[in-house]
Enzyme design. Structure first.
Site, PDB file in Angstrom:
ATOM      1  N   GLY A  33       0.817  -1.211   0.000  1.00 47.03           N
ATOM      2  CA  GLY A  33       0.000   0.000   0.000  1.00 47.03           C
ATOM      3  C   GLY A  33       0.839   1.244   0.000  1.00 47.03           C
ATOM      4  CG  ASN A  34      -0.519   4.646  -1.573  1.00 50.74           C
ATOM      5  OD1 ASN A  34      -1.162   5.534  -1.016  1.00 50.74           O
ATOM      6  ND2 ASN A  34      -1.017   3.905  -2.549  1.00 50.74           N
ATOM      7  NE  ARG A  35       4.078   7.897   4.806  1.00 52.77           N
ATOM      8  CZ  ARG A  35       5.156   8.635   4.915  1.00 52.77           C
ATOM      9  NH1 ARG A  35       6.283   8.206   4.406  1.00 52.77           N
ATOM     10  NH2 ARG A  35       5.112   9.791   5.534  1.00 52.77           N
TER      11      ARG A  35
END
Ligand code: CTP
Ligand code: CA
Length: 234
Positions: A33-35
């Site tokens: 995932g990413n932030r």
């Protein structure tokens, strides 16, 4: 700006916004995932609805309340996001791709939880490239509708500055506007404030949005979208 001082320049327009960050499953409990928090996308939805638009947000893994009057469709991974964008784009006058879409996904989702194997190191993860949803929107459009807005988070590197990368991306993606964020420690992700340069494909001057609340950047994006939709009507 006070809500009653807002222009009502998006009345009758349908605006589709993507927000958040996709998660690509690795096994039943893990993902890549990413932030991205989704705050910028939700701010755009809020700004557009306040100016009279009918707004749908395709939200990837956000933990944010839907702004009043906004329809939210939840998705998990890039291919879900792609399906929902395709399902909604037909009626949209503008699409704003604020979501951080994972470029890659694990080639296979492991059916049971991946275990540490005694003594042996981790197995490598094979990745596949996800569809580029923004580029697809640009490529499939026949006329000038919907107005397409992309985002780009850039750092600049030995191949060019933040804006060099932005201009190349604008051309490559076939969008009308590209909101370019300079990223780095303390910038853009998981913060309340943002600054950006908005590049336009029609040759008009870039618009600089000073560091400030995400709702200010949202308002600047709405200004440019409303202007373009008015121009398309005339
Ligand atoms: N985007 C998309 N589908 C993808 C990747 C990105 O629709 N698979 C959209 C994002 O929502 C954003 C824009 O494309 O609006 C730019 O994303 P970015 O990650 O900056 O661009 P990439 O083409 O993935 O380039 P990079 O190699 O710099 O990550
Ligand atoms: Ca990317």
């Amino acid at each position: 700006r006070r809500p009653d001082a807002l222009p009502r320049d998006l009345v009758g327009r349908r605006v589709l916004v993507t927000a958040g960050g996709t998660r690509e499953a690795l096994d039943p409990v893990r993902y890549l995932g990413n932030r991205s928090s989704g705050k910028q996308g939700f701010a755009i939805a809020l700004a557009a609805v306040a100016r009279g638009a009918q707004v749908t947000v395709i939200a990837a893994n956000t933990a944010l309340a839907a702004p009043p009057g906004v329809t939210v469709v939840e998705v998990t991974d890039a291919r879900d996001l792609q399906r929902q964008v395709q399902a909604h784009v037909g009626s949209a006058d503008a699409v704003v791709m604020a979501a951080a879409v994972a470029d890659f996904r694990p080639a296979a989702v492991v059916e049971s939880k991946i275990k540490k194997q005694d003594g042996r190191g981790p197995a490598p993860i094979q990745l596949l490239t996800n569809p580029d949803i923004l580029a697809e929107l640009g490529a499939q459009r026949t006329g000038q509708r919907p107005v397409i807005v992309g985002f780009a988070a850039e750092t600049g590197d030995e191949n060019g500055s933040v804006l060099d990368h932005g201009r190349a991306k604008l051309a490559r993606k076939g969008c009308d506007l590209l909101v370019v964020n300079r990223v780095g420690p303390g910038r853009a992700f998981e913060v309340e404030d943002n600054a950006a340069t908005i590049l336009a494909a029609d040759g008009s001057e870039p618009v600089q949005v000073a560091f400030g609340p995400k709702i200010d950047l949202a308002a600047a994006i709405c200004d440019l979208v409303a202007e373009r939709l008015t121009r398309l009507d005339s």
